[in-house]
Motif scaffolding. Structure first.
Motif, PDB file in Angstrom:
ATOM      1  N   ARG A 141      -4.532   4.092   4.255  1.00  0.00           N
ATOM      2  CA  ARG A 141      -4.386   2.652   4.433  1.00  0.00           C
ATOM      3  C   ARG A 141      -4.229   2.290   5.907  1.00  0.00           C
ATOM      4  NH1 ARG A 141      -0.283   0.744  -0.335  1.00  0.00           N
ATOM      5  NH2 ARG A 141       0.202   2.957  -0.424  1.00  0.00           N
ATOM      6  N   ALA A 170      -7.868   5.189  -3.728  1.00  0.00           N
ATOM      7  CA  ALA A 170      -7.318   3.936  -3.202  1.00  0.00           C
ATOM      8  C   ALA A 170      -8.279   2.767  -3.418  1.00  0.00           C
ATOM      9  CB  ALA A 170      -7.003   4.095  -1.714  1.00  0.00           C
ATOM     10  N   HIS A 175      -6.145  -0.613  -3.180  1.00  0.00           N
ATOM     11  CA  HIS A 175      -5.379  -0.462  -1.940  1.00  0.00           C
ATOM     12  C   HIS A 175      -6.305  -0.526  -0.730  1.00  0.00           C
ATOM     13  CE1 HIS A 175      -2.134   0.412  -4.575  1.00  0.00           C
ATOM     14  NE2 HIS A 175      -2.558   1.615  -4.902  1.00  0.00           N
ATOM     15  N   LEU A 176      -7.560  -0.157  -0.938  1.00  0.00           N
ATOM     16  CA  LEU A 176      -8.620  -0.329   0.044  1.00  0.00           C
ATOM     17  C   LEU A 176      -9.709  -1.169  -0.600  1.00  0.00           C
ATOM     18  CD1 LEU A 176      -9.021   3.329   1.418  1.00  0.00           C
ATOM     19  CD2 LEU A 176      -7.638   1.476   2.392  1.00  0.00           C
ATOM     20  N   ARG A 191     -11.835  -1.265   4.405  1.00  0.00           N
ATOM     21  CA  ARG A 191     -10.644  -1.812   5.053  1.00  0.00           C
ATOM     22  C   ARG A 191      -9.478  -1.813   4.086  1.00  0.00           C
ATOM     23  NH1 ARG A 191      -9.847  -7.836   6.426  1.00  0.00           N
ATOM     24  NH2 ARG A 191      -7.738  -7.091   6.075  1.00  0.00           N
ATOM     25  N   SER A 192      -8.280  -1.847   4.632  1.00  0.00           N
ATOM     26  CA  SER A 192      -7.089  -1.939   3.792  1.00  0.00           C
ATOM     27  C   SER A 192      -6.683  -3.397   3.680  1.00  0.00           C
ATOM     28  CB  SER A 192      -5.948  -1.117   4.400  1.00  0.00           C
ATOM     29  OG  SER A 192      -5.624  -1.603   5.701  1.00  0.00           O
TER      30      SER A 192
END
Length: 239
Positions: A141, A170, A175-176, A191-192
């Protein structure tokens, strides 16, 4: 679920009334077959936590078939069948049954090809084991705090063989985020901070907002039915 009434071509309300005599047949947690009034069972039984009441058919030579699907929502495997098992009359009966107990019923259309392929790939990394060692989740992240190509971020964290599964995990959990309407590849921008200032369009959608729908699609081989309570709890579908 068995029916003692005819659904026929009646109105929605008429079909719900005709289902007053419906009963649910299910296997309880200790393995006993239980037959109970549908309206009572719908309120008291968490069907998604139970084993199937009968075996799913296996057709030799077909790519699809029954199996066990890892549900990120429940954190356990659930038995699943195939979308090919669905029938039009069954969908009509299920819709009436859901209406009788205040559940929502929807029939999912097939996903766009590229989106479906991407989601199927990411779904392969949905199991918690793919999160990797404890530090990896935070590391991936952090490395994607600003958009950068997937492979560059993976190499910045460590060995891509270890890091890539954590990135895909993720992405599945939101989360991403990355565009899912184009094929995933090593230079795709990731991107996070999923959910911060993102629109719900396909090009920027994250799995945070669509994970339930995506899971339903994938568990039914791209299309299927889903039933849920009006309070938002998922109660199963054509798995």
């Amino acid at each position: 679920m068995g029916s003692k009434g005819a659904a026929g071509g009646r109105s929605r309300q008429g079909k719900a009334d005709a289902g007053a005599g419906w009963e649910a047949v299910f296997v309880d947690p200790v393995g006993q077959v239980v037959q109970q009034r549908w309206a009572d069972a719908a309120l008291a039984v968490a069907f998604e936590n139970l084993e199937p009441v009968s075996a799913f058919p296996v057709v030799p030579g077909r790519r699809w078939g029954p199996g066990r699907w890892w549900s990120a929502t429940t954190g356990r495997h659930v038995a699943c069948g195939s979308a090919a098992m669905r029938a039009q009359r069954a969908a009509t009966v299920l819709e009436a049954a859901c209406a009788q107990v205040g559940w929502n019923y929807r029939r999912l259309e097939p996903l766009a090809k590229t989106l479906s392929v991407n989601l199927k790939w990411l779904a392969g990394y949905r199991h918690p084991r793919n999160a990797g060692r404890p530090h990896l989740a935070a590391a991936v992240r952090e490395v994607f705090a600003q958009p950068r190509p997937l492979i560059e971020g993976a190499e910045a964290v460590g060995d891509p063989i270890e890091v890539l599964p954590a990135i895909f995990h993720a992405l599945w959990h939101g989360h991403l985020t990355t565009p899912l309407d184009v094929p995933l590849h090593e230079r795709v921008l990731v991107r996070s901070g999923a959910g911060e200032g993102h629109r719900s369009s396909t090009s920027t959608r994250s799995l945070t907002s669509s994970s339930a729908s995506a899971s339903e699609h994938l568990a039914t081989d791209g299309a299927g039915d889903a039933a849920s309570r009006t309070d938002g709890r998922h109660r199963g579908g054509a798995r």
